[in-house]
Design a protein around this motif. Structure first.
Motif, PDB file in Angstrom:
ATOM      1  N   UNK A 121      40.972  58.189  36.446  1.00 11.25           N
ATOM      2  CA  UNK A 121      39.881  57.617  37.236  1.00 11.25           C
ATOM      3  C   UNK A 121      40.231  57.732  38.725  1.00 11.25           C
ATOM      4  N   UNK A 122      39.341  58.307  39.560  1.00  3.71           N
ATOM      5  CA  UNK A 122      39.615  58.362  41.003  1.00  3.71           C
ATOM      6  C   UNK A 122      39.515  56.972  41.615  1.00  3.71           C
ATOM      7  N   UNK A 123      40.567  56.567  42.316  1.00  4.11           N
ATOM      8  CA  UNK A 123      40.635  55.212  42.870  1.00  4.11           C
ATOM      9  C   UNK A 123      40.652  55.274  44.392  1.00  4.11           C
ATOM     10  N   UNK A 124      40.314  54.149  45.019  1.00  2.00           N
ATOM     11  CA  UNK A 124      40.419  54.069  46.479  1.00  2.00           C
ATOM     12  C   UNK A 124      41.845  53.701  46.864  1.00  2.00           C
ATOM     13  N   UNK A 125      42.081  53.474  48.146  1.00  2.00           N
ATOM     14  CA  UNK A 125      43.451  53.202  48.619  1.00  2.00           C
ATOM     15  C   UNK A 125      44.032  51.898  48.086  1.00  2.00           C
ATOM     16  N   UNK A 126      43.205  51.022  47.524  1.00  2.00           N
ATOM     17  CA  UNK A 126      43.704  49.757  46.959  1.00  2.00           C
ATOM     18  C   UNK A 126      43.801  49.806  45.442  1.00  2.00           C
ATOM     19  N   UNK A 127      43.562  50.967  44.858  1.00  2.00           N
ATOM     20  CA  UNK A 127      43.701  51.122  43.415  1.00  2.00           C
ATOM     21  C   UNK A 127      42.526  50.600  42.620  1.00  2.00           C
ATOM     22  N   UNK A 128      41.354  50.492  43.245  1.00  2.00           N
ATOM     23  CA  UNK A 128      40.170  50.007  42.550  1.00  2.00           C
ATOM     24  C   UNK A 128      39.004  50.957  42.808  1.00  2.00           C
ATOM     25  N   UNK A 148      35.578  40.643  28.993  1.00  2.00           N
ATOM     26  CA  UNK A 148      36.765  39.856  29.311  1.00  2.00           C
ATOM     27  C   UNK A 148      38.027  40.549  28.789  1.00  2.00           C
ATOM     28  N   UNK A 149      39.075  40.505  29.587  1.00  2.00           N
ATOM     29  CA  UNK A 149      40.381  41.080  29.237  1.00  2.00           C
ATOM     30  C   UNK A 149      40.331  42.589  28.981  1.00  2.00           C
ATOM     31  N   UNK A 150      39.390  43.289  29.596  1.00  2.00           N
ATOM     32  CA  UNK A 150      39.295  44.749  29.413  1.00  2.00           C
ATOM     33  C   UNK A 150      40.516  45.444  30.007  1.00  2.00           C
ATOM     34  N   UNK A 151      41.045  44.913  31.099  1.00  2.62           N
ATOM     35  CA  UNK A 151      42.218  45.540  31.713  1.00  2.62           C
ATOM     36  C   UNK A 151      43.447  45.414  30.807  1.00  2.62           C
ATOM     37  N   UNK A 152      43.582  44.276  30.122  1.00  2.00           N
ATOM     38  CA  UNK A 152      44.720  44.104  29.201  1.00  2.00           C
ATOM     39  C   UNK A 152      44.646  45.095  28.048  1.00  2.00           C
ATOM     40  N   UNK A 160      43.977  55.092  31.344  1.00  2.00           N
ATOM     41  CA  UNK A 160      43.903  54.956  32.798  1.00  2.00           C
ATOM     42  C   UNK A 160      42.616  54.217  33.158  1.00  2.00           C
ATOM     43  N   UNK A 161      42.729  53.218  34.037  1.00  2.00           N
ATOM     44  CA  UNK A 161      41.575  52.429  34.434  1.00  2.00           C
ATOM     45  C   UNK A 161      41.740  52.000  35.886  1.00  2.00           C
ATOM     46  N   UNK A 162      40.656  51.498  36.458  1.00  2.00           N
ATOM     47  CA  UNK A 162      40.672  50.928  37.808  1.00  2.00           C
ATOM     48  C   UNK A 162      39.837  49.660  37.784  1.00  2.00           C
ATOM     49  N   UNK A 163      40.280  48.648  38.517  1.00  4.34           N
ATOM     50  CA  UNK A 163      39.494  47.422  38.616  1.00  4.34           C
ATOM     51  C   UNK A 163      38.164  47.727  39.290  1.00  4.34           C
ATOM     52  N   UNK A 164      37.088  47.131  38.789  1.00  2.82           N
ATOM     53  CA  UNK A 164      35.750  47.316  39.354  1.00  2.82           C
ATOM     54  C   UNK A 164      35.483  46.209  40.363  1.00  2.82           C
ATOM     55  N   UNK A 178      35.813  40.647  44.770  1.00  7.56           N
ATOM     56  CA  UNK A 178      35.306  40.097  43.518  1.00  7.56           C
ATOM     57  C   UNK A 178      35.369  41.187  42.463  1.00  7.56           C
ATOM     58  N   UNK A 179      36.192  40.979  41.446  1.00  8.62           N
ATOM     59  CA  UNK A 179      36.375  41.993  40.413  1.00  8.62           C
ATOM     60  C   UNK A 179      35.588  41.595  39.168  1.00  8.62           C
ATOM     61  N   UNK A 180      34.965  42.608  38.566  1.00  6.44           N
ATOM     62  CA  UNK A 180      34.204  42.353  37.349  1.00  6.44           C
ATOM     63  C   UNK A 180      34.417  43.518  36.383  1.00  6.44           C
ATOM     64  N   UNK A 181      35.406  43.400  35.543  1.00  8.69           N
ATOM     65  CA  UNK A 181      35.674  44.422  34.554  1.00  8.69           C
ATOM     66  C   UNK A 181      36.491  45.576  35.095  1.00  8.69           C
ATOM     67  N   UNK A 182      36.394  46.705  34.400  1.00  8.53           N
ATOM     68  CA  UNK A 182      37.158  47.892  34.769  1.00  8.53           C
ATOM     69  C   UNK A 182      36.262  49.125  34.727  1.00  8.53           C
ATOM     70  N   UNK A 183      36.730  50.202  35.340  1.00  9.44           N
ATOM     71  CA  UNK A 183      36.081  51.498  35.271  1.00  9.44           C
ATOM     72  C   UNK A 183      37.016  52.427  34.529  1.00  9.44           C
ATOM     73  N   UNK A 184      36.518  53.063  33.453  1.00  8.60           N
ATOM     74  CA  UNK A 184      37.320  53.980  32.640  1.00  8.60           C
ATOM     75  C   UNK A 184      36.577  55.293  32.472  1.00  8.60           C
ATOM     76  N   UNK A 185      37.297  56.320  32.046  1.00  6.19           N
ATOM     77  CA  UNK A 185      36.667  57.613  31.765  1.00  6.19           C
ATOM     78  C   UNK A 185      35.853  57.545  30.494  1.00  6.19           C
TER      79      UNK A 185
END
Length: 186
Positions: A121-128, A148-152, A160-164, A178-185
């Motif tokens: 997943x392409x991430x920004x400079x903060x890894x999200x 809930x707990x998608x990152x875990x 590979x994932x990035x915080x949304x 404000x994070x809400x879930x994750x972004x995955x391929x």
């Protein structure tokens, strides 16, 4: 055409420079339509809104590299009064750093967001990843999972994932994403 300065304030077609808002400038090549008491007035269609490079990126545009050193407008940063006083006392050359650079739409190009490649997943400079409404769109080949707990789960499965990130909020005088879930391929 209005005959008084007050008449130009809310006029639909014409505007005086004194009535420009903070984030408004004349587009290049625009000329004065006429004069009122020695002050030129312009068509409202020649006035455009300027933004910072970060704001343009959120709107799906990116400032060209050669234009980064030529901002249309410099505006004093907000919320740095105390820091500014301390810096000017120490070194007057640092006061330039307390200005925000603003760019016009003619200085930008459409931003092609990077797509996901090989399950990364392409991430920004903060890894999200900034998702709508904060960001322009999701990167190509990715999907937003707001569970809930998608990152875990992604960590345990080795995906590979990035915080949304969908916005910011103030906590303890700081801007916190404000994070809400994750972004995955996909």
């Amino acid at each position: 055409v209005p005959t008084t300065i007050k008449g130009f304030q809310k006029h639909e077609q014409f505007i005086l420079k004194r009535h420009f808002k903070t984030h408004e400038v004349l587009s290049p090549g625009s000329e004065a339509v006429g004069m009122l008491k020695g002050e030129p007035f312009y068509n409202r269609s020649d006035v455009c809104v300027v933004h910072t490079a970060e704001k343009w990126k959120r709107q799906g545009r990116i400032v060209r590299e050669d234009e980064l050193s030529k901002p249309v407008k410099l505006i004093k940063k907000r919320g740095v009064q105390q820091v500014e006083a301390d810096l000017e006392y120490l070194d007057p050359s640092t006061s330039q750093q307390l200005m925000s650079s603003f760019y016009g739409p003619w200085q930008t190009d459409v931003w092609q967001m990077p797509s996901a490649k090989d399950g990364i997943v392409p991430k920004n400079e903060w890894g999200s990843v900034e998702i709508p409404p904060l960001g322009h769109a999701l990167p190509g080949g990715t999907v937003h999972v707001d569970l809930p707990d998608a990152s875990k789960v992604c960590r345990r499965l080795g995906i590979d994932f990035a915080d949304a990130v969908n916005g910011f909020e103030f906590k303890k005088r700081r801007m916190i994403p404000t994070k809400c879930g994750v972004v995955v391929c996909m």
